[in-house]
Write an enzyme that holds these catalytic residues in place. Structure first.
Site, short mmCIF file in Angstrom:
data_model
loop_
_atom_site.label_atom_id
_atom_site.label_comp_id
_atom_site.label_asym_id
_atom_site.label_seq_id
_atom_site.Cartn_x
_atom_site.Cartn_y
_atom_site.Cartn_z
N SER A 18 0.84 -1.19 -0.20
CA SER A 18 -0.12 -0.04 -0.14
C SER A 18 0.79 1.15 0.14
CB SER A 18 -0.96 0.05 1.25
OG SER A 18 -1.82 1.24 1.30
N CYS A 131 -1.54 2.76 13.90
CA CYS A 131 -1.51 4.46 14.29
C CYS A 131 -2.36 4.14 15.58
CB CYS A 131 -2.62 5.09 13.30
SG CYS A 131 -4.31 4.52 13.21
#
Ligand code: RRO
Length: 291
Positions: A18, A131
């Site tokens: 990605s 995250c």
């Protein structure tokens, strides 16, 4: 070379990491030639967040002997912008589309998953868990309980395969992978980048606008291989292995470690056609290998 991954039939086992190949820009640059000889068996798009983001302050890249350090910071058009502008173009690619999503709360991830669950153009979702959960303060992908809670929240929202992209910046990635599997993940992908930093040669201050960034490329290959090997021994769901793949032999190593698919990332910046070469080299090695 054909392979099945989470119920998706793929022509070969090489996909992209990605955020490492802009298929829309490449289509503009290379025209139909890109589509006629597409480098990847499935296309994984850059991370989409709920709202649009500008990304981190520059500089965002630093080249090292063995790869790159990036602190791009998730610039993207947000869900609405992606659905309107990017999805129609990516749906025209000749391969299945995997959409990578990230949220800063479980609810945000749930909104993203629900939105893509309804889109037939999307073959699978990849959950980027590198995250912090702003509600708990924990990095989602570094903690097995966080990942299990996230999957518990979003698994009921779609029948599409959910691939959890692990961060290597965790104490025990195989434990995170097992927690994801138990909570309903369909597949695992790893590794994301490893935290690193570079200093400005004269000022001695951090070079990257964000201070630190993620190291990728050949520098992380041995770390990736060890983590893929360990994760593949801990789960039964299929694994996408990535980290520093430059040659067919690097891809073969990840497959021998247990990966079903292999992703090419940083090498595509050096040569956008690298994955075509790597696929050819891998096919020759597989044809001649005796394992
Ligand atoms: O955008 C980024 O800075 C970024 C992301 Br979302 C990621 O998952 N991994 C990475 O190395 N950079």
């Amino acid at each position: 070379m054909s392979v099945e991954f989470c119920g998706i039939e793929l022509e070969h086992p090489v996909i992209n990491g990605s955020g490492t190949f802009d298929a829309i820009a490449a289509r503009r640059a290379f025209g139909d030639a890109l589509v006629e000889n597409f480098p990847f068996a499935a296309f994984v798009s850059k991370t989409v967040t709920l709202g649009p983001r500008e990304g981190n302050a520059p500089p965002r890249l630093w080249e090292i002997a063995g790869g790159l350090i990036n602190s791009i910071g998730l610039p993207n058009k947000g869900l609405a912008g992606y659905l309107e502008h990017d999805l129609p173009e990516l749906a025209n690619l000749p391969v299945p589309l995997i959409v990578n999503v990230m949220g800063f709360t479980r609810e945000q991830v749930a909104e993203l998953v629900s939105a893509f669950a309804a889109r037939k153009e999307v073959a699978a979702l990849e959950l980027n868990v590198s995250c912090p959960n702003v509600e708990t303060g924990l990095v989602m992908g570094a903690d097995p309980h966080e990942v299990a809670a996230l999957l518990g929240h979003v698994r009921p929202l779609t029948d599409k395969p959910l691939i959890v992209k692990l961060t290597p910046n965790a104490n025990d990635p195989p434990a995170v992978a097992r927690a994801a599997e138990e909570a309903g993940a369909s597949g695992i992908s790893l590794i994301n980048t490893i935290r690193g930093m570079a200093l400005h040669p004269s000022s001695g201050q951090p070079w990257l606008g964000a201070g630190t960034g993620g190291v990728s490329g050949p520098a992380v290959r041995a770390v990736a291989l060890a983590q893929v090997h360990a994760v593949c021994r801990g789960v039964e769901i299929p694994v996408v292995g990535m980290g520093g793949v430059q040659r067919g032999s690097d891809a073969l190593d990840l497959i021998r470690a247990g990966a079903t698919l292999v992703a090419v990332g940083t090498e595509s910046f050096r040569d956008p056609a690298a994955a075509l070469r790597i696929r050819t080299e891998l096919a020759e090695l597989l044809a001649n290998s005796v394992f």
